[in-house]
Design a protein around this motif. Structure first.
Motif, mmCIF file in Angstrom:
data_model
loop_
_atom_site.group_PDB
_atom_site.id
_atom_site.type_symbol
_atom_site.label_atom_id
_atom_site.label_comp_id
_atom_site.label_asym_id
_atom_site.label_seq_id
_atom_site.Cartn_x
_atom_site.Cartn_y
_atom_site.Cartn_z
ATOM 1 N N GLY A 20 -3.823 -49.078 -44.557
ATOM 2 C CA GLY A 20 -4.409 -47.932 -44.176
ATOM 3 C C GLY A 20 -3.766 -46.564 -44.568
ATOM 4 O O GLY A 20 -3.378 -45.783 -43.946
ATOM 5 N N ASP A 21 -2.886 -46.803 -45.606
ATOM 6 C CA ASP A 21 -1.865 -46.071 -46.157
ATOM 7 C C ASP A 21 -2.281 -44.950 -47.179
ATOM 8 O O ASP A 21 -2.011 -45.497 -48.599
ATOM 9 C CB ASP A 21 -0.679 -46.549 -46.630
ATOM 10 C CG ASP A 21 0.474 -45.662 -46.801
ATOM 11 O OD1 ASP A 21 0.436 -44.412 -46.992
ATOM 12 O OD2 ASP A 21 1.770 -46.189 -46.904
ATOM 13 N N PRO A 22 -3.020 -44.068 -47.151
ATOM 14 C CA PRO A 22 -3.519 -43.115 -48.022
ATOM 15 C C PRO A 22 -2.790 -42.651 -49.272
ATOM 16 O O PRO A 22 -2.918 -42.377 -50.221
ATOM 17 C CB PRO A 22 -4.404 -42.178 -47.276
ATOM 18 C CG PRO A 22 -3.903 -41.780 -46.049
ATOM 19 C CD PRO A 22 -3.462 -43.252 -45.613
ATOM 20 N N GLY A 23 -1.427 -42.233 -48.574
ATOM 21 C CA GLY A 23 -0.484 -41.673 -49.293
ATOM 22 C C GLY A 23 0.086 -42.461 -50.409
ATOM 23 O O GLY A 23 0.166 -42.386 -51.442
ATOM 24 N N SER A 24 0.337 -43.770 -50.200
ATOM 25 C CA SER A 24 0.674 -44.877 -51.133
ATOM 26 C C SER A 24 -0.418 -45.253 -52.162
ATOM 27 O O SER A 24 -0.205 -45.381 -53.058
ATOM 28 C CB SER A 24 1.031 -46.130 -50.251
ATOM 29 O OG SER A 24 2.402 -46.065 -49.622
ATOM 30 N N VAL A 25 -1.833 -45.223 -51.508
ATOM 31 C CA VAL A 25 -2.927 -45.447 -52.457
ATOM 32 C C VAL A 25 -2.695 -44.299 -53.660
ATOM 33 O O VAL A 25 -2.748 -44.743 -54.659
ATOM 34 C CB VAL A 25 -4.089 -45.508 -51.822
ATOM 35 C CG1 VAL A 25 -5.371 -45.172 -52.577
ATOM 36 C CG2 VAL A 25 -4.117 -46.671 -50.868
ATOM 37 N N LYS A 26 -2.783 -43.052 -53.067
ATOM 38 C CA LYS A 26 -2.708 -41.950 -54.366
ATOM 39 C C LYS A 26 -1.485 -42.386 -54.949
ATOM 40 O O LYS A 26 -1.549 -41.994 -56.429
ATOM 41 C CB LYS A 26 -2.680 -40.817 -53.458
ATOM 42 C CG LYS A 26 -3.913 -40.107 -52.861
ATOM 43 C CD LYS A 26 -3.650 -38.925 -52.221
ATOM 44 C CE LYS A 26 -4.929 -38.359 -51.484
ATOM 45 N NZ LYS A 26 -4.901 -37.263 -50.708
ATOM 46 N N THR A 27 -0.355 -42.514 -54.523
ATOM 47 C CA THR A 27 0.810 -42.882 -55.413
ATOM 48 C C THR A 27 0.765 -43.846 -56.658
ATOM 49 O O THR A 27 0.979 -43.602 -57.394
ATOM 50 C CB THR A 27 2.110 -43.007 -54.479
ATOM 51 O OG1 THR A 27 2.365 -41.884 -53.687
ATOM 52 C CG2 THR A 27 3.402 -43.567 -55.554
ATOM 53 N N LEU A 28 0.151 -44.926 -55.952
ATOM 54 C CA LEU A 28 -0.031 -46.135 -56.880
ATOM 55 C C LEU A 28 -1.327 -45.846 -57.877
ATOM 56 O O LEU A 28 -1.029 -46.220 -59.303
ATOM 57 C CB LEU A 28 -0.672 -47.457 -55.759
ATOM 58 C CG LEU A 28 0.559 -47.692 -55.079
ATOM 59 C CD1 LEU A 28 0.082 -48.845 -54.179
ATOM 60 C CD2 LEU A 28 1.551 -48.665 -55.955
ATOM 61 N N LEU A 29 -2.158 -45.110 -57.270
ATOM 62 C CA LEU A 29 -3.226 -44.711 -58.519
ATOM 63 C C LEU A 29 -2.687 -43.754 -59.621
ATOM 64 O O LEU A 29 -2.765 -43.908 -60.717
ATOM 65 C CB LEU A 29 -4.317 -44.026 -57.866
ATOM 66 C CG LEU A 29 -5.275 -44.886 -56.828
ATOM 67 C CD1 LEU A 29 -6.030 -44.217 -55.921
ATOM 68 C CD2 LEU A 29 -6.168 -45.840 -57.861
#
Length: 145
Positions: A20-29
């Motif tokens: 549930g880590d939206p910051g990491s999701v955005k970084t990975l995308l």
């Protein structure tokens, strides 16, 4: 991008969604993780975010190119993202999916299974069912077998 690097980014993307880590999701995308690449079981990132009720992460995935009606094929994770969110009564995630073009009447199992409204109604998720009805979902006759 090399296949190995894409696989590593994809694995990290699934981990970030589960956490549930939206910051990491955005970084990975931004680093090149594919929002459509399935895991080894066939589960899509958007399906996972939807079943987890992660509306913000679902939004990020769709903004990065995840198609809202792509059916997931993972064992225990079969179906559309909208069906997954509706099943668990994740109303905000349902709203995000609909905002990004998810079909409120699309039945899973390649059109032969249950609809998002079926899942919401059967799960007693009145708010979620209301959102789906407002988006145009109508009850459909269940397939006979």
């Amino acid at each position: 991008m090399k296949r190995r690097q894409q696989k590593k980014l994809s694995h990290r993307l699934f981990s970030a969604i589960l956490a549930g880590d939206p910051g990491s999701v955005k970084t990975l995308l931004r680093a090149g993780a594919s929002p459509e690449r399935t895991d080894s079981d066939g589960t899509t990132p958007l399906y996972l975010a939807s079943v987890q009720g992660e509306a913000g992460i679902a939004r990020s995935l769709m903004e990065a190119g995840a198609f809202p009606d792509t059916e997931s094929g993972g064992l225990g994770s079969e179906g559309t993202p909208l069906c997954a969110a509706a099943c668990w009564g994740h109303t905000e995630t349902v709203r995000e999916l609909l905002t990004h073009g998810a079909d409120p009447s699309l039945r899973e199992d390649h059109g032969t299974g249950r609809s998002p409204l079926d899942w919401a109604d059967d799960g007693s998720h009145a708010d979620t069912a209301g959102v789906l009805r407002a988006a145009g979902a109508r009850p459909v006759a269940r397939p006979t077998r």
